[in-house]
Design a protein around this motif. Structure first.
Motif, mmCIF file in Angstrom:
data_model
loop_
_atom_site.group_PDB
_atom_site.id
_atom_site.type_symbol
_atom_site.label_atom_id
_atom_site.label_comp_id
_atom_site.label_asym_id
_atom_site.label_seq_id
_atom_site.Cartn_x
_atom_site.Cartn_y
_atom_site.Cartn_z
ATOM 1 N N ARG A 1 7.895 -11.242 -5.721
ATOM 2 C CA ARG A 1 7.050 -11.358 -6.817
ATOM 3 C C ARG A 1 5.921 -10.470 -6.345
ATOM 4 N N VAL A 2 5.924 -9.286 -6.909
ATOM 5 C CA VAL A 2 4.772 -8.106 -6.661
ATOM 6 C C VAL A 2 3.293 -8.692 -7.718
ATOM 7 N N LEU A 3 2.352 -9.001 -6.964
ATOM 8 C CA LEU A 3 1.148 -9.112 -7.852
ATOM 9 C C LEU A 3 0.143 -8.033 -7.765
ATOM 10 N N LYS A 4 -0.707 -8.090 -8.712
ATOM 11 C CA LYS A 4 -1.835 -6.929 -8.826
ATOM 12 C C LYS A 4 -2.203 -6.629 -7.410
ATOM 13 N N HIS A 5 -2.590 -7.561 -6.669
ATOM 14 C CA HIS A 5 -3.314 -7.330 -5.295
ATOM 15 C C HIS A 5 -2.409 -6.623 -4.379
#
Length: 149
Positions: free
Chosen positions: A114-118
């Motif tokens: 899961r790639v998050l904004k940060h």
């Protein structure tokens, strides 16, 4: 809606601009992508030497039952990468469904990233590292063909 060949034909007929930017855009486009963020993530991974993923791929369990549609799938290595914008984070029921979905993806034998904004800060280096690490765990090695899904 036009397909890639129709767009290439139009660019050839009408001409390109600024050093081939339209032709390049057509070559980089993928049908079925659901968001600009998914495209940016796919291009970020590709520009950093990772294999070309399949977009919006379906994952099935060992019995052939549908589990999930994945933003970016490296099927050969069973690595699923998703841009997680957390649009449903405030909805408790949706978050629970999402968590169950993530567990089902892992239960089907896939490594789920899961790639998050940060992770997209600093040029996206953290996102690239997450995907690269999952691919390496699954047996991919840098230098293998970047166009194998």
């Amino acid at each position: 809606m036009a397909d890639a060949e129709q767009l290439r034909s139009e660019v050839s007929e009408m001409g390109d601009v600024r050093g081939g930017v339209l032709r390049t855009a057509v070559d980089l486009a993928r049908p079925g992508v659901r968001s600009p963020r998914e495209t940016r993530l796919r291009l970020l991974l590709a520009r950093n030497g990772l294999p070309t993923p399949e977009v919006n791929a379906d994952i099935f369990d060992s019995r052939g039952v549908f589990v999930a549609e994945i933003d970016l799938a490296f099927a050969r290595w069973m690595v699923a990468v998703e841009d997680d914008g957390r649009v449903h984070a405030e909805d408790e029921r949706q978050f629970a469904r999402d968590a169950d979905r993530w567990a089902a993806i892992r239960a089907a034998g896939w490594d789920h990233v899961r790639v998050l904004k940060h992770h997209l800060r600093d040029g996206g280096a953290p996102a690239v590292a997450l995907a690269r690490d999952a691919l390496v765990r699954a047996g991919w090695r840098p230098g293998l063909s970047a166009h194998v899904c």
